[in-house]
Design a protein around this motif. Structure first.
Motif, short mmCIF file in Angstrom:
data_model
loop_
_atom_site.label_atom_id
_atom_site.label_comp_id
_atom_site.label_asym_id
_atom_site.label_seq_id
_atom_site.Cartn_x
_atom_site.Cartn_y
_atom_site.Cartn_z
N ALA A 1 56.90 12.01 -65.14
CA ALA A 1 56.89 12.66 -63.81
C ALA A 1 55.61 12.30 -63.05
CB ALA A 1 57.01 14.18 -63.96
N ALA B 1 56.02 12.40 -58.85
CA ALA B 1 56.94 13.49 -58.50
C ALA B 1 56.22 14.56 -57.69
CB ALA B 1 57.49 14.12 -59.79
N THR B 2 57.00 15.30 -56.88
CA THR B 2 56.49 16.47 -56.16
C THR B 2 57.22 17.70 -56.69
OG1 THR B 2 56.14 15.15 -54.19
CG2 THR B 2 56.22 17.53 -53.88
N ALA C 1 52.27 15.82 -58.40
CA ALA C 1 52.17 15.78 -59.86
C ALA C 1 50.72 15.80 -60.33
CB ALA C 1 52.90 14.55 -60.39
N ALA D 1 64.50 9.86 -52.00
CA ALA D 1 64.12 10.48 -53.26
C ALA D 1 65.32 11.14 -53.92
CB ALA D 1 63.04 11.53 -53.02
N VAL E 1 62.36 19.31 -58.61
CA VAL E 1 61.35 18.26 -58.67
C VAL E 1 61.88 17.11 -57.83
CG1 VAL E 1 60.02 16.74 -60.17
CG2 VAL E 1 60.70 19.01 -60.99
N ARG E 2 61.05 16.66 -56.87
CA ARG E 2 61.46 15.58 -55.98
C ARG E 2 60.81 14.30 -56.47
NH1 ARG E 2 60.70 13.16 -50.93
NH2 ARG E 2 62.60 13.19 -49.68
N VAL E 3 61.64 13.31 -56.79
CA VAL E 3 61.11 12.07 -57.36
C VAL E 3 61.51 10.90 -56.47
CG1 VAL E 3 60.93 10.71 -59.46
CG2 VAL E 3 61.61 13.10 -59.62
N LEU F 1 62.83 8.26 -66.04
CA LEU F 1 63.08 9.66 -66.43
C LEU F 1 64.25 9.76 -67.39
CD1 LEU F 1 62.65 11.67 -63.10
CD2 LEU F 1 61.02 11.41 -64.98
N VAL G 1 65.57 6.21 -60.87
CA VAL G 1 64.34 6.49 -61.64
C VAL G 1 64.67 6.40 -63.13
CG1 VAL G 1 62.22 7.86 -61.57
CG2 VAL G 1 64.07 8.40 -59.98
#
Ligand code: FAD
Ligand code: FES
Ligand code: FES
Lengths: 284, 174
Positions: free
Chosen positions: A129, A134-135, A149, A69, A170-172, A94, A91
């Protein structure tokens, strides 16, 4: 226009910011890029007695590789999200969405986390997101918690971030082998989305293996276009299949009616823009 | 009553230390404290770009920032571009391409154009138009503004053609 007077603190660490926030009472506001908060303070729609500026906390800014991530700091400016090589590689959805926010000057100041916590239904980062799964990492007096999310966006301008808490990162997840596109519909330059669609597609051979779609400004929170995602899974990679699936884009939505369009028009836009976003994401 | 805060800001190569109220906007600090009235207030609502300055080299709207946020940082206004009375190629291009009529938007247009050329030294016409989307002009119809940015990027301003430092000097303008 001059805001009401306030006390100002600019802590240099997250720990310091949390302790200031904990002791400041109810009438406190966190300041990120200020591109939503300062206009509202100038109109005196917000008049906090204390402002805590997050702008000097280095640990909250920047994009980091975190294995499977990316970790995006809440204070990372839109311009950096739009141009960062890690975001572009893993990503791109984004990066594409961040590049459509406002104008270059606002993108130099406004932040990724600020836009997500602000949670304007017309904001361009929440739907991507959500689509990207996302987290959200939130720090508070009791330590750190993680929110998915789907649970983060709770309503009109409202998120899971509570009083006394700060969104830190934010972890994506990284998306390898996916195409992505953000299709934003506006009437004039530098405008908020009337409707926008965030789409990611994974193509296998001649078919669509998976699609993830987020809708901007189709309800008080961002939405997943679940019906379209289900219709597309395993379907042939053709314009006909995409058009047929996109017709379901507005299912379950509840868009507002305003000067830019009524709810029926927004539902029509959702289908048209979903098709355009999918075509671009799939490279058709 | 909110306490005032001491800030030290470098503005157009001069360091200033001042006591300011936290609610003082950067644009008010520049205009009312430092007398730098070259930076204008058009809308006061983050839309028009007339108040654009550079913060550590990138463009921001100074009506949407508090002066305290600039503490310890470097601000460049339109008044800090020319050196020894000599306009930069970008400023000359605005003059030569007739990129202004009333001139109200011009300081912000030039500061944003300079930021754009730093990030993208050779923009297409479309990229120039998008790069200036946060700056409004009520007079020119934008055509000559776009032409001026293009001329500065191409190094084709007339008073510049005798020298060879057009585009690179423009790109390093802030
Ligand atoms: C002219 C203009 C046009 C715009 N157009 C668009 C557009 O087209 N699309 C779009 O998406 N946005 C647009 N925006 C908004 C822009 O994206 C803002 O940057 C964003 O909404 C807020 O981010 P910020 O960093 O400026 O936050 P701020 O304004 O500083 O803060 C916003 C809110 O979030 C809270 N907050 C901020 N960071 C945190 C954190 N880490 N933890 C907890 N709370 C926090 C603040 O307390 C405040 O309540 C526009 C803004 C302007 C001025
Ligand atoms: S005065 Fe700042 S954007 Fe118009
Ligand atoms: S020249 Fe008059 S506003 Fe641009």
């Amino acid at each position: 226009m001059i805001p009401s007077a306030f006390d100002y603190a600019a802590p240099e660490t997250l720990a310091e910011a949390l302790s200031l926030l904990g002791s400041a009472g109810d009438d406190v506001k966190l300041l990120a890029g200020g591109q939503s908060l300062i206009p509202v303070m100038k109109l005196r729609l917000a008049d906090p007695s204390m402002v805590i500026d997050l702008g000097r906390i280095a640990e909250l800014s920047g994009v980091r590789d975190d294995g499977d991530a990316l970790l995006i700091g809440a204070m990372t400016p839109h311009h950096q999200v739009a141009t960062d090589p890690l975001v572009a590689a893993h990503v791109p959805l984004l990066a594409k969405a961040a590049a459509t926010v406002a104008d270059p000057q606002v993108r130099h100041r406004g932040t990724f986390g600020g836009a997500l916590v602000h949670a304007d239904p017309a904001g361009d980062l929440p739907a991507p997101a959500l689509a990207a799964g996302a987290t959200f990492i939130i720090a508070g007096p009791g330590g750190e918690r993680r929110v998915a999310a789907a649970d983060f966006f709770q309503g009109y301008f409202s998120t899971a971030v509570g009083d006394g808490e700060i969104l830190t990162h934010v972890r994506v997840p990284k998306y390898t082998g996916w195409g992505a596109h953000y299709e934003k519909f506006t009437r004039v330059a530098q405008q908020w989305s009337i409707v926008a669609v965030a789409a990611m597609v994974r193509v296998e051979g001649n078919s669509i293996a998976e699609a993830r779609i987020g809708l901007t400004n189709m309800a008080s929170t961002p939405l997943r276009a679940t019906a379209v995602e289900e219709a597309l899974a395993g379907s042939p990679l053709t314009l006909e299949a995409i058009t047929a699936a996109s017709a379901h884009a507005a299912e379950g939505s509840d868009p507002a009616s305003d000067l830019n369009g009524d709810a029926a028009y927004r539902k029509h836009l959702a289908a048209v823009l979903t098709k355009r976003a999918l075509v671009a994401a799939a490279g058709l | 009553m909110a306490r005032s805060t001491t800030i030290t800001v470098e503005v157009d190569d001069v360091s200033y230390t001042d006591d300011v109220e936290p609610r003082l906007l950067l644009v008010q600090y520049l205009r009312e404290r430092l007398g730098k009235t070259g930076t204008l207030i058009g809308c006061d609502t983050t839309n028009c770009g007339a108040c654009t300055v550079h913060l550590d080299g990138t463009s921001v709207k100074s009506c949407t920032m508090f002066a305290v946020q600039a503490d310890g940082r470097r601000v460049t206004t339109i008044e800090g571009l020319a050196r020894d009375g000599k306009l930069t190629p970008l400023q000359r291009a605005f003059h030569e391409c007739h990129a202004l009529q009333c001139g109200f938007c011009t300081p912000g247009m030039i500061m944003q154009s300079a930021s754009l050329l730093q990030e993208n030294p050779h923009p297409s016409e479309q990229e120039i138009r998008e790069g200036l989307e946060g700056n409004l002009c009520r007079c020119t119809g934008y055509q000559n503004i776009v032409a001026a940015v293009q001329a500065a990027a191409d190094g084709t301003t007339t008073s510049d053609s005798a020298t060879e430092n057009g585009a690179s000097e423009t790109a390093g303008v802030a």
